[in-house]
Scaffold this active site. Sequence first.
Site, PDB file in Angstrom:
ATOM      1  N   LYS A 184       9.148  -2.729   1.764  1.00  0.00           N
ATOM      2  CA  LYS A 184       8.964  -2.515   0.322  1.00  0.00           C
ATOM      3  C   LYS A 184       9.632  -3.653  -0.439  1.00  0.00           C
ATOM      4  O   LYS A 184      10.694  -4.117  -0.042  1.00  0.00           O
ATOM      5  CB  LYS A 184       9.637  -1.201  -0.104  1.00  0.00           C
ATOM      6  N   GLU A 228       4.655   6.035   6.612  1.00  0.00           N
ATOM      7  CA  GLU A 228       5.351   6.597   7.772  1.00  0.00           C
ATOM      8  C   GLU A 228       5.489   8.119   7.723  1.00  0.00           C
ATOM      9  O   GLU A 228       5.587   8.771   8.755  1.00  0.00           O
ATOM     10  CB  GLU A 228       6.743   5.958   7.903  1.00  0.00           C
ATOM     11  N   ARG A 262       3.401  10.484   7.005  1.00  0.00           N
ATOM     12  CA  ARG A 262       2.301  11.208   7.652  1.00  0.00           C
ATOM     13  C   ARG A 262       2.421  11.143   9.170  1.00  0.00           C
ATOM     14  O   ARG A 262       1.916  12.021   9.868  1.00  0.00           O
ATOM     15  CB  ARG A 262       0.964  10.670   7.148  1.00  0.00           C
TER      16      ARG A 262
HETATM   17  N1  BES Z   1       8.172   7.479   0.595  1.00  0.00           N
HETATM   18  C1  BES Z   1       7.033   6.813   0.096  1.00  0.00           C
HETATM   19  C2  BES Z   1       6.388   7.488  -1.098  1.00  0.00           C
HETATM   20  C3  BES Z   1       7.217   7.611  -2.359  1.00  0.00           C
HETATM   21  C4  BES Z   1       6.991   6.770  -3.410  1.00  0.00           C
HETATM   22  C5  BES Z   1       8.166   8.603  -2.498  1.00  0.00           C
HETATM   23  C6  BES Z   1       7.719   6.890  -4.578  1.00  0.00           C
HETATM   24  C7  BES Z   1       8.898   8.728  -3.667  1.00  0.00           C
HETATM   25  C8  BES Z   1       8.669   7.868  -4.714  1.00  0.00           C
HETATM   26  C9  BES Z   1       5.972   6.717   1.206  1.00  0.00           C
HETATM   27  O1  BES Z   1       6.459   6.644   2.500  1.00  0.00           O
HETATM   28  C10 BES Z   1       5.170   5.488   0.991  1.00  0.00           C
HETATM   29  O2  BES Z   1       5.721   4.435   1.064  1.00  0.00           O
HETATM   30  N2  BES Z   1       3.878   5.660   0.731  1.00  0.00           N
HETATM   31  C11 BES Z   1       2.997   4.574   0.497  1.00  0.00           C
HETATM   32  C12 BES Z   1       1.749   4.817   1.297  1.00  0.00           C
HETATM   33  C13 BES Z   1       0.805   3.648   1.350  1.00  0.00           C
HETATM   34  C14 BES Z   1       1.423   2.510   2.140  1.00  0.00           C
HETATM   35  C15 BES Z   1      -0.499   4.076   2.000  1.00  0.00           C
HETATM   36  C16 BES Z   1       2.695   4.514  -0.994  1.00  0.00           C
HETATM   37  O3  BES Z   1       2.587   5.554  -1.617  1.00  0.00           O
HETATM   38  O4  BES Z   1       2.629   3.401  -1.516  1.00  0.00           O
HETATM   39 ZN    ZN Z   2       8.269   7.473   2.815  1.00  0.00          ZN
HETATM   40 MN    MN Z   3       6.941   4.699   3.095  1.00  0.00          MN
END
Ligand code: BES
Ligand code: ZN
Ligand code: MN
Length: 506
Positions: free
Chosen positions: A280, A352, A354
């Site tokens: 990220k 991750e 899922r």
């Molecule tokens: N933990 C994050 C989602 C999240 C975002 C939680 C903001 C709380 C606040 C999750 O693991 C994630 O990174 N999801 C990605 C999925 C994508 C790569 C398909 C996302 O939502 O960008």
């Molecule tokens: Zn996450």
């Molecule tokens: Mn994530």
Amino acid sequence: MTALTLSTAGAATLRADAIVVGVAKGAKGPVVAPGAEAVDKAFDGKLAAVLETLGAAGAEGEATKLPSPAGLKAPVVLAVGLGAAPKKDGAYGAEALRRAAGTAARALAGAKKAAFALPISDAADTAAVAEGALLGAYAFTAYQGGADAKGSGKAVLAEVALLGAKPRDKAHKAAAERALALAEEINRARDLINTPPNDLTPEAFAAVASAAGKEHGIKVQVLDEKALVKGGFGGIMGVGQGSTNPPRLVKLTYTHSRNAKTLALVGKGITYDSGGISLKPAGHNETMKCDMSGAAAVFAAVVAAARLGLPVNVTGWLALAENMPSGNATRPGDVLRMYSGKTVEVLNTDAEGRLVLGDALWKASEEKPDAIVDVATLTGAMVLALGNRTFGIMANDDAFRTAIHEIADEVGEQSWPMPLPAELRKGMDSPTADIANMGERMGGGLVAGLFLQEFVGEGITWAHLDIAGPAFHEGAPYGYTPKGGTGSSVRTLVKLAERMGDGDLG
Ligand code: BES
Ligand code: ZN
Ligand code: MN
């Protein structure tokens, strides 16, 4: 935590640091809410006029402190806004009471004892005021106050005395006891969420669960990384293998009786989500200690169900891992074999949640529970869709999804039903594996839901709560919602378990 007592004392005579009264928005200015008659009398019946002069209108979130006039034992009066006054003979809504009580408890941080003289007309009101006060008083101070004074940051309100909640009435007593158990577990979930990820590793979380299990008669089983490899949990291992803090799968079993219905709860427990190799960017990882909020909610709900002795069996599954980049980390392009046997091409290591949930859902399915609910901070897309205060509900059963939405409403948690459009499944087709862990960008929250559905056992009623928005509150505190971990979905899960125990559902 803040102590709770029910008192028969009059508002004027109870010894306390402050007395809390409600003020609502009337047609012609602020009106003093029922419960505060004795206090108003001490102001010669002019409390509403005094408040209006001070600029109070009775709006939600308002907190006005006044020195007490002669005739009141408590030296300070705190008037909290309740929002619009109910129509003639109507009662105040539970959520208005909860929020006002929370605002009051926060405004009185540092005080020893506060008497709450808010409008209470029945046991449900007692529950609402107690919940709001105990949740609103919460503060996370374990890391403040200097090295030799662990946890000595600012003090919270030490005692809440509820006036008007009949202590000798069974219904009121039970409501207060339920509120206390629930608030303690929600606040414990908040503590876990707020604990920094260098301290709350998967192993540390599992140890907290084991200790709580001993205390409350819940069976706790922990699969460590060796057992996870041996058991074929390719999703959980695939996510956790990049970290020096190895993953865990924790099972909590609260058994009421063999004949009772069984609710399985599955929580996403990423103790830190860096994104892994699909790292990220800065600005997106500062709060990612919150990525175990689903597991914290499931943990709190199972313990609360046990403490309340609900007539239902509740099994909690905590899928715990830390998502880190390293030479051992899963790469975009790797294929994992999940616990169910399905293969997953990992296109983005930041998707991750899922993967760990897929393993836990299949494991939970093997026991054929009457229903499964998973809870996860799963997608940023759900936050874009519903904002920061509302969680999304997806399900393979319309009636179950509706029931959860209504229960959430009832307990004061904002949620909204979301669909699982079948046409989004093909976006996850993989040339190499059975499925990819990413699909179309549009509808990303629903795509994630469709992925999870692949790991729910045939014929099992299932719902998925995406709490990515409300799990962690970054703005200023309001009502009974503090900064940081909120404990989102715990009240919904506990009420759902209660309903299943009553035979209304499942
Ligand atoms: N933990 C994050 C989602 C999240 C975002 C939680 C903001 C709380 C606040 C999750 O693991 C994630 O990174 N999801 C990605 C999925 C994508 C790569 C398909 C996302 O939502 O960008
Ligand atoms: Zn996450
Ligand atoms: Mn994530």
